[in-house]
Design an enzyme around this catalytic site. Structure first.
Site, mmCIF file in Angstrom:
data_model
loop_
_atom_site.group_PDB
_atom_site.id
_atom_site.type_symbol
_atom_site.label_atom_id
_atom_site.label_comp_id
_atom_site.label_asym_id
_atom_site.label_seq_id
_atom_site.Cartn_x
_atom_site.Cartn_y
_atom_site.Cartn_z
ATOM 1 N N ASN A 1 -11.181 -2.373 -4.907
ATOM 2 C CA ASN A 1 -10.473 -1.385 -5.729
ATOM 3 C C ASN A 1 -11.220 -1.025 -7.019
ATOM 4 O O ASN A 1 -10.867 -0.053 -7.697
ATOM 5 C CB ASN A 1 -9.046 -1.850 -6.060
ATOM 6 C CG ASN A 1 -8.097 -1.787 -4.871
ATOM 7 O OD1 ASN A 1 -7.193 -2.615 -4.734
ATOM 8 N ND2 ASN A 1 -8.281 -0.803 -3.996
ATOM 9 N N ASP B 1 0.826 -1.206 0.000
ATOM 10 C CA ASP B 1 0.000 0.000 0.000
ATOM 11 C C ASP B 1 0.869 1.268 0.000
ATOM 12 O O ASP B 1 1.980 1.272 0.523
ATOM 13 C CB ASP B 1 -0.913 -0.008 1.241
ATOM 14 C CG ASP B 1 -2.064 0.971 1.102
ATOM 15 O OD1 ASP B 1 -2.302 1.472 -0.011
ATOM 16 O OD2 ASP B 1 -2.721 1.239 2.128
HETATM 17 C C1 IPE Z 1 -5.469 -2.538 -0.016
HETATM 18 O O1 IPE Z 1 -5.134 -1.195 -0.191
HETATM 19 C C2 IPE Z 1 -5.474 -3.236 -1.337
HETATM 20 C C3 IPE Z 1 -4.178 -3.400 -1.979
HETATM 21 C C4 IPE Z 1 -3.014 -3.029 -1.503
HETATM 22 C C5 IPE Z 1 -4.213 -4.051 -3.248
HETATM 23 P P1 IPE Z 1 -6.243 -0.053 -0.338
HETATM 24 O O2 IPE Z 1 -5.504 1.208 -0.470
HETATM 25 O O3 IPE Z 1 -7.185 -0.419 -1.420
HETATM 26 O O4 IPE Z 1 -6.999 -0.188 1.050
HETATM 27 P P2 IPE Z 1 -7.853 0.897 1.859
HETATM 28 O O5 IPE Z 1 -8.853 1.477 0.891
HETATM 29 O O6 IPE Z 1 -6.896 1.924 2.349
HETATM 30 O O7 IPE Z 1 -8.462 0.106 2.964
HETATM 31 C C1 IPE Z 2 -1.722 0.283 -3.315
HETATM 32 O O1 IPE Z 2 -1.463 1.650 -3.355
HETATM 33 C C2 IPE Z 2 -1.979 -0.284 -4.688
HETATM 34 C C3 IPE Z 2 -3.375 -0.644 -4.940
HETATM 35 C C4 IPE Z 2 -4.322 -0.636 -4.066
HETATM 36 C C5 IPE Z 2 -3.706 -1.045 -6.286
HETATM 37 P P1 IPE Z 2 -2.633 2.719 -3.339
HETATM 38 O O2 IPE Z 2 -3.037 3.011 -4.745
HETATM 39 O O3 IPE Z 2 -3.730 2.292 -2.451
HETATM 40 O O4 IPE Z 2 -1.872 3.971 -2.732
HETATM 41 P P2 IPE Z 2 -2.462 5.020 -1.698
HETATM 42 O O5 IPE Z 2 -2.992 4.258 -0.544
HETATM 43 O O6 IPE Z 2 -3.522 5.788 -2.416
HETATM 44 O O7 IPE Z 2 -1.280 5.860 -1.334
HETATM 45 MG MG MG Z 3 -4.070 2.547 -0.455
#
Ligand code: IPE
Ligand code: IPE
Ligand code: MG
Length: 238
Positions: free
Chosen positions: A70, A22
């Site tokens: 997502n 993340d």
């Molecule tokens: C969790 O991250 C999913 C992945 C890393 C693929 P998110 O960024 O989607 O999670 P939330 O929305 O902060 O819970």
């Molecule tokens: C994790 O990084 C990757 C996916 C969930 C696909 P994020 O895209 O959630 O990055 P932040 O949380 O917005 O920084």
């Molecule tokens: Mg994230």
């Protein structure tokens, strides 16, 4: 940062490490780059991570790459992620093959663009005989969806009197070929599971770090394993 690699004991090494990758978006934002640049960089650091995992003797790594939640993101970001994953598998498959990595996939491929789906299926099929390490890509994965799916798959083939058990559940989860999750790492300073490995993480050791995924290095992985080695796992006993 200390050289945690040199502080590691030969044992215990977690058999299965699950990582919530993340913070890609925030990494990009900090640099005034588009979110896609963060995702790209996030994909690039997977290879050095695989090498360190192999070197440490970790048997399986699960990577959370796209959750069932997502889909709520803008369509352009979602489409960009599929393109990136397709590129990743096309580019890295030879390396994974030569390293002896067996690629697995957890999640449902149904909603993915057909070309992305094909590259993932090919990666899984062409590495099926590899034994050195399991690399499980959790793509369009959700823990709740997995559990419901497992119950349904069991029911389809269960006899009328057959009782549902933990062992039967495990046989129908995506992770049926993987050891239990020993260590679960989440980057980017968020303290939640976000629907990841709900069943498998029942007794996992949890390590949270503020490091954003694109900045995560082999040293951070060693540090997480070091932290794991300091824990006392009691599993409810004394
Ligand atoms: C969790 O991250 C999913 C992945 C890393 C693929 P998110 O960024 O989607 O999670 P939330 O929305 O902060 O819970
Ligand atoms: C994790 O990084 C990757 C996916 C969930 C696909 P994020 O895209 O959630 O990055 P932040 O949380 O917005 O920084
Ligand atoms: Mg994230």
């Amino acid at each position: 940062m200390k050289d945690y690699r040199s502080l590691l004991k030969p044992k215990p090494i977690p058999a299965h490490v699950a990582i919530i990758m993340d913070g890609n978006g925030r990494w990009a934002k900090k640099r005034s780059l588009p979110r896609a640049a963060g995702h790209r960089r996030g994909a690039e650091i997977i290879e050095p991570m695989m090498d360190t995992a192999i070197e440490l003797g970790i048997k399986a790594v699960s990577l959370y790459a796209f959750s069932t939640e997502n889909w709520a993101r803008p369509r352009t970001e979602v489409m960009g992620l599929w393109r990136l994953q397709e590129e990743f598998f096309a580019k890295k498959i030879d390396t994974m093959r030569s390293r002896g990595i067996r690629v697995l996939h957890s999640g449902s491929l149904k909603r993915l663009p057909p070309s992305t789906r094909r590259t993932i299926e090919e990666a899984v099929a062409s590495t099926a005989k590899n034994r050195r390490m399991l690399l499980n890509f959790c793509i369009n994965y959700g823990g709740r969806q997995e559990i419901v799916g497992a119950v349904n798959r069991w029911r389809e083939q269960a006899g009328p009197k057959e009782e549902f058990t933990e062992a039967r559940m495990e046989r129908h989860l995506y992770t049926r070929d993987l050891p239990a999750v020993d260590l679960l790492i989440r980057t980017s300073g968020e303290y939640r599971l976000s629907n990841f490995m709900l069943w498998q993480a029942a007794y996992a050791e949890l390590v949270f770090t503020d490091v954003l995924w694109p900045d995560f290095t082999s040293r951070h992985l060693c540090r997480a394993v070091y932290e794991y080695q300091q824990r006392e796992r009691r599993f409810g006993g004394l």
